[in-house]
Design an enzyme around this catalytic site. Sequence first.
Site, short mmCIF file in Angstrom:
data_model
loop_
_atom_site.label_atom_id
_atom_site.label_comp_id
_atom_site.label_asym_id
_atom_site.label_seq_id
_atom_site.Cartn_x
_atom_site.Cartn_y
_atom_site.Cartn_z
N THR B 136 34.02 40.03 44.81
CA THR B 136 34.20 39.37 46.10
C THR B 136 33.75 37.91 46.08
O THR B 136 32.76 37.57 45.46
CB THR B 136 33.38 40.14 47.16
OG1 THR B 136 33.73 41.52 47.08
CG2 THR B 136 33.65 39.62 48.55
N GLY B 175 25.68 43.06 44.36
CA GLY B 175 24.32 43.59 44.42
C GLY B 175 23.55 43.28 43.16
O GLY B 175 24.08 43.38 42.06
N GLU B 420 33.69 49.23 49.12
CA GLU B 420 34.54 50.19 48.39
C GLU B 420 35.87 50.36 49.11
O GLU B 420 36.42 51.46 49.19
CB GLU B 420 33.84 51.54 48.25
CG GLU B 420 32.61 51.54 47.37
CD GLU B 420 32.90 51.19 45.91
OE1 GLU B 420 34.08 51.22 45.51
OE2 GLU B 420 31.94 50.86 45.19
C1 LIG Z 1 26.30 45.59 51.50
C2 LIG Z 1 27.47 45.10 50.72
C3 LIG Z 1 27.45 45.13 49.33
C4 LIG Z 1 28.52 44.63 48.56
N1 LIG Z 1 28.45 44.65 47.20
C5 LIG Z 1 29.45 44.06 46.47
C6 LIG Z 1 29.37 43.99 45.03
O1 LIG Z 1 28.41 44.47 44.42
N2 LIG Z 1 30.36 43.34 44.34
C7 LIG Z 1 31.42 42.78 44.99
O2 LIG Z 1 32.26 42.20 44.33
N3 LIG Z 1 31.55 42.86 46.36
C8 LIG Z 1 30.59 43.48 47.10
N4 LIG Z 1 30.70 43.55 48.48
C9 LIG Z 1 31.86 42.98 49.16
C10 LIG Z 1 32.80 44.04 49.70
O3 LIG Z 1 33.50 44.63 48.67
C11 LIG Z 1 33.74 43.37 50.73
O4 LIG Z 1 32.95 42.90 51.80
C12 LIG Z 1 34.75 44.37 51.24
O5 LIG Z 1 35.68 44.59 50.24
C13 LIG Z 1 35.46 43.89 52.53
O6 LIG Z 1 36.14 42.72 52.29
P1 LIG Z 1 35.95 41.44 53.22
O7 LIG Z 1 34.51 41.20 53.39
O8 LIG Z 1 36.80 40.38 52.65
O9 LIG Z 1 36.51 41.88 54.64
P2 LIG Z 1 37.85 41.33 55.29
O10 LIG Z 1 38.97 41.74 54.43
O11 LIG Z 1 37.69 39.90 55.63
O12 LIG Z 1 37.88 42.20 56.60
C14 LIG Z 1 37.86 41.65 57.91
C15 LIG Z 1 38.61 42.55 58.85
O13 LIG Z 1 39.99 42.51 58.52
C16 LIG Z 1 40.52 43.79 58.35
N5 LIG Z 1 41.51 43.73 57.26
C17 LIG Z 1 41.40 43.04 56.09
N6 LIG Z 1 42.50 43.19 55.37
C18 LIG Z 1 43.34 43.96 56.08
C19 LIG Z 1 44.65 44.47 55.87
N7 LIG Z 1 45.30 44.18 54.74
N8 LIG Z 1 45.22 45.24 56.83
C20 LIG Z 1 44.56 45.53 57.95
N9 LIG Z 1 43.30 45.09 58.21
C21 LIG Z 1 42.70 44.32 57.28
C22 LIG Z 1 39.35 44.67 58.01
O14 LIG Z 1 39.57 45.98 58.48
C23 LIG Z 1 38.21 44.01 58.78
O15 LIG Z 1 38.16 44.55 60.07
C24 LIG Z 1 29.65 44.08 49.23
C25 LIG Z 1 29.68 44.10 50.64
C26 LIG Z 1 28.63 44.59 51.38
C27 LIG Z 1 28.69 44.56 52.88
#
Ligand SMILES: Cc1cc2nc3c(=O)[nH]c(=O)nc-3n(C[C@H](O)[C@H](O)[C@H](O)COP(=O)(O)OP(=O)(O)OC[C@H]3O[C@@H](n4cnc5c(N)ncnc54)[C@H](O)[C@@H]3O)c2cc1C
Lengths: 652, 652
Positions: B136, B175, B420
């Site tokens: 990410t 993490g 995930e």
């Molecule tokens: C506690 C924590 C630990 C993490 N650990 C790791 C890690 O170790 N390594 C790593 O690489 N990442 C890590 N992450 C990141 C995590 O994988 C991402 O936050 C997650 O994949 C969600 O992506 P985003 O933040 O871009 O959300 P976004 O995609 O920006 O989501 C925003 C909103 O848009 C909606 N949305 C997004 N795309 C679509 C779509 N195509 N269709 C419909 N709705 C959509 C979602 O439902 C959400 O409501 C971690 C996150 C957290 C919170």
Amino acid sequence: PSEDLAQERKRATFDVQELSYALNGGKEMLDKKHRFAEILAKTTWGDKSRRYFLTREEEYVGGLRAALGIWEKIKSEGLSLEDGALMRSLVDFPGGLELHIGMFIPSIMSQGSKEQQAKWMPLCMGLQIIGTYAQTELGHGTFIRGLETTATYDKQTQEFVIHSPTLTATKWWPGGLGKTATHAIVMARLMVEGPDGRMKDHGPHGFIAQLRDMDTHLPLPGVTIGDIGPKLGFNSVDNGYLSFDHVRIPREDMLMRFSQVTPEGRYVPPPPSNSKASYATMVFVRADIVKNAGSTLARAVTIAVRYAAVRRQTAPAPGERELQNCAATLLPLLAAAYALTFMGDAMMAMYRQFEKDRDRGDFSALPELHALSSGLKAVCTWITADGIEEARRTCGGHGFSRLSGLPTLHQGYVQNVTWEGDNNVMCLQTARYLIKALAGVRSGKAVSGSADYLNAAASELAPGARSPATCDACWEQPDVAGGALRHAAARATAAAAETLLAAGGGRLAFEGKPWNDNTVESIRAAKAHCAYVLHRTFLDSLAALFALDTLERGGGLAALLEDGFVGASQAAALRRCHRQLLAALRPNAVGLVDAFGLPDYLLNSALGREDGDVYRGLLDMAAASPLNATQEGPAWEGVLKPVLAAQPRSRL
Amino acid sequence: PSEDLAQERKRATFDVQELSYALNGGKEMLDKKHRFAEILAKTTWGDKSRRYFLTREEEYVGGLRAALGIWEKIKSEGLSLEDGALMRSLVDFPGGLELHIGMFIPSIMSQGSKEQQAKWMPLCMGLQIIGTYAQTELGHGTFIRGLETTATYDKQTQEFVIHSPTLTATKWWPGGLGKTATHAIVMARLMVEGPDGRMKDHGPHGFIAQLRDMDTHLPLPGVTIGDIGPKLGFNSVDNGYLSFDHVRIPREDMLMRFSQVTPEGRYVPPPPSNSKASYATMVFVRADIVKNAGSTLARAVTIAVRYAAVRRQTAPAPGERELQNCAATLLPLLAAAYALTFMGDAMMAMYRQFEKDRDRGDFSALPELHALSSGLKAVCTWITADGIEEARRTCGGHGFSRLSGLPTLHQGYVQNVTWEGDNNVMCLQTARYLIKALAGVRSGKAVSGSADYLNAAASELAPGARSPATCDACWEQPDVAGGALRHAAARATAAAAETLLAAGGGRLAFEGKPWNDNTVESIRAAKAHCAYVLHRTFLDSLAALFALDTLERGGGLAALLEDGFVGASQAAALRRCHRQLLAALRPNAVGLVDAFGLPDYLLNSALGREDGDVYRGLLDMAAASPLNATQEGPAWEGVLKPVLAAQPRSRL
Ligand SMILES: Cc1cc2nc3c(=O)[nH]c(=O)nc-3n(C[C@H](O)[C@H](O)[C@H](O)COP(=O)(O)OP(=O)(O)OC[C@H]3O[C@@H](n4cnc5c(N)ncnc54)[C@H](O)[C@@H]3O)c2cc1C
Ligand SMILES: Cc1cc2nc3c(=O)[nH]c(=O)nc-3n(C[C@H](O)[C@H](O)[C@H](O)COP(=O)(O)OP(=O)(O)OC[C@H]3O[C@@H](n4cnc5c(N)ncnc54)[C@H](O)[C@@H]3O)c2cc1C
């Protein structure tokens, strides 16, 4: 991202500034809010740059410093109480003085005698003492009649002996009690010897008790006090516990405005008007909670809507980044934030009107006002508490970061569903009123006020009653959308009355087993009533969206279909209209949140910044995280090095 | 309160111990769990008595110590990996090693070549290095194709140059990245010079990059790393940020099992089977998430049900303390906890079966398994995240205290709806599969697996289709309750297909604007499908309660009424049956949570203690709060004394 937000702003189809003035009480008030925000950000105690990084102890000390800083400013600059309240809401750092300001002083003013006010108010206002309000016990919260702490009158010495007879009698939760307050209003069962020589229990009354030595701040003999430990949120406040081992206070320190104990030990009960006065106070407090629910939800929605407008994820084509599911969550919440804001104003207006009536001796509006404010306290705090979390989830991973402002906002808000009357219990107050009102209507007694639609319950609920909706867009009309909410409310009250009647064997029993066995239907009735009332307070397409969303989510639509009030094709039209409203409102989303006029200082959010520069914001704020104080981090020397360095590293 | 709980236990109508053995994999496993809990509670790193009082820095160090403590124990006592996992779940203290164990090592095993495994695995297992997984970025999470970090192959030196070209390319969230990890698997766009001499972008690939100096733990030149700051929860983990300024790594450190870059700079793309393998891994991970959702919800329900059984509030009569609204919240959550637990087992079994099929070269189950596991990941984590909060609210004020265990449980869990695979995005995967399957059925292609009911969609959705329910109790029958869920699922898929078809102008478009404009209906379809599948995995009255509750809450009933599948009297019968089930299950509530067999050590909750002595528990735990270190508290000297002591105190 900043340009994305600028683009969004251009899409608004209304005058954002005009609306913003209207919502904020005029240009002057809005300007003042922003001016205060600037001033406060520059004070040591109002600066928020480290707010998300504090330890519990630092939060506690910081909350107190902020309260004292504002107190000082009000005095030195001769500000009004309203200005002070505005500053407190902007600094947004509750502390050990919350209960002093919010409960101790008001209780003395409303329940203290003239002499008591003369004695205590100067001490309160000069901060020579700090008070709290100690009602809840370990074993008793909602069920006030169960309180166990006793205040026994000792005729000989003309003192009350305050005592905690059991473990469960320990006071638990009062804000500021842990380490700050020197005094408390303690709710305790008043025990006075009756003419027959036997102790008589007169139930809970209020007593002013000193808890700590004024010079050392240590607990007085017989008094055990402490902090109750960390909570979900609200950790800058030292909620505390307290128990008494036969602690004596002078007779004069019972709150004596309404009931008294005479020196010779005669109990004078309160006049009946007393309960009316205390109901009136509750109405005021709840109106304030509703207003606050609106402004809190506005904060959450401002952050999430602005962030949604700039979250691009490098989408292949510009149009492709619009996600219906995000809009379908955020726009109804935006509508709700407006609904709650208007409702808060409307309730305050009702309260002011009631005050005028009361001065003419007219208390007739009180039962309705009490019932309505109870249910609205519950429904509005539920909408806001759950709405913040829903808004947070639309922000994806970044919403989980405290730097977004949303986690702290939620954690500092969600106790509102529990305190000042647990929401379920509040709904049951409203339900009791509604069921009684419906029974009254059925025996020929008309009801006025917000439940007046129950007067027409017979025709509303007649088998042939049908919604007048004949097209998709019909569902945008206030009478169609509102009419459906009204039908749902009438039906829910009738259903609750019916199950209650059945459980009571043909009698409406408002307590005991029949009542407790039917709380689900009752709570449903209160919610449906409040949704209808909320809808009536505001206009235009936001109101329609609020109505349709409420029907779709809350199971209201199922009830209408079950009743035959809405047919399958009308229901389908409702859902299509819901989608059309979402699409129609979308261009105004950023404008509508901008209109709330919330300064960045208040939002304290990397995602909700007015300029949209969210990623820069996240990086800058994270740099200050205490874990970043050193490059190698706090675990290197003691924990990681011994492990990582234990082996030969030649292979790397 | 302890006697109240003992009384409750007597009401159970089944053999709690037998069920507990069954749920825990036999008596031996259950005993081991409790034995481990005892051992761990006595270690310095496993002791939980101060867990709720730690500062962020202490949490971070504590989480690492716990992980290293378990690691050490496994080695010194020769424990199995399963035992290690059991210990980790009991200690329940995620830390900087989470990603090393959960992503770094597994990625090397699954995506590294034999040589890479030989080189890196000993370093990993000997803890000579600590890794994380960096995918990410600030600007890109869900939308993986948008990742901006680049890895450009330099033929001359046979190295990759890893670079973050923009602010938004900064890695954010991994993490353990903040202060712990020495290495990371970095997902970056692979750029290789093509035969035409132009750089070609091959999209995201994985690279092992060293981040910190092994002797000083300082970031290597060109590497910027830090902690991203505090979060809603999960604060013992140092989620971090990371950017690269042209950092060079050897060619051998690209993960080479499936795709390669040869020394001379030729790109070898992965074989098609690669994507199947990675889907299979995802299925496994999601099965694990579902299982975990069940055990987490079981924890919350154990705490809240036990507390509800002892919360008396000195009610006038014993029967009067039963509140329907609390039971109506907690019993369906209890049913859900069982449903999720069984579903986790069922998914693991499906995965094992798939492994066997795969070894025979049969991948046919994969699409279904992938679709199902996506939706269930979403639905189960939503049920648990929201369920913990609902359970917490039934505990009133004490649920807001961290000492109840519920706030921390929620805050450490709720990110499961985001990571995930964000839940909405997961649902859309499932919806895509369902809509395609339905289209297939309509063109004569039968579907097998969990969506096989779509084969009968035509008759299921025919205008005359009716639920067979003819009485209240009928709704307890699996085929009636399940049939209603099935109808709701078929209908939701058909509705989503219909709106999608309309938006695509008669074509089913699975991406772009038509798709994004219809995500609400699609997500609804996925949820309805998963609810039906969940219901099928378990038996008896708990399953019926789960089904009826799902229909009542989720708007499913409205859909059934709209369809005419259920008539008004059937709907009324459903609601009555729902109430009867609640009453019937009530006596078994404590027994059913006891059967989960969760040690007090795991619960770490004053309210959920097995012995019911909740008020003593609150007092004892609060005594250790850091604010209670001194009687006068941390604000006295510097803040309160100057104010309170500033005035003459003679009047007090
Ligand atoms: C506690 C924590 C630990 C993490 N650990 C790791 C890690 O170790 N390594 C790593 O690489 N990442 C890590 N992450 C990141 C995590 O994988 C991402 O936050 C997650 O994949 C969600 O992506 P985003 O933040 O871009 O959300 P976004 O995609 O920006 O989501 C925003 C909103 O848009 C909606 N949305 C997004 N795309 C679509 C779509 N195509 N269709 C419909 N709705 C959509 C979602 O439902 C959400 O409501 C971690 C996150 C957290 C919170
Ligand atoms: C942050 C915070 C600050 C507080 N500050 C103060 C303070 O300054 N001073 C003070 O005195 N107290 C304070 N309190 C205590 C607060 O007033 C009580 O927690 C609140 O009144 C709820 O009561 P309870 O905890 O007994 O909940 P309970 O009554 O035990 O509620 C448990 C559950 O039972 C349900 N329930 C209870 N009674 C009924 C009923 N009759 N019918 C149907 N359902 C019912 C509730 O809905 C809830 O789900 C504070 C609490 C919090 C969380």
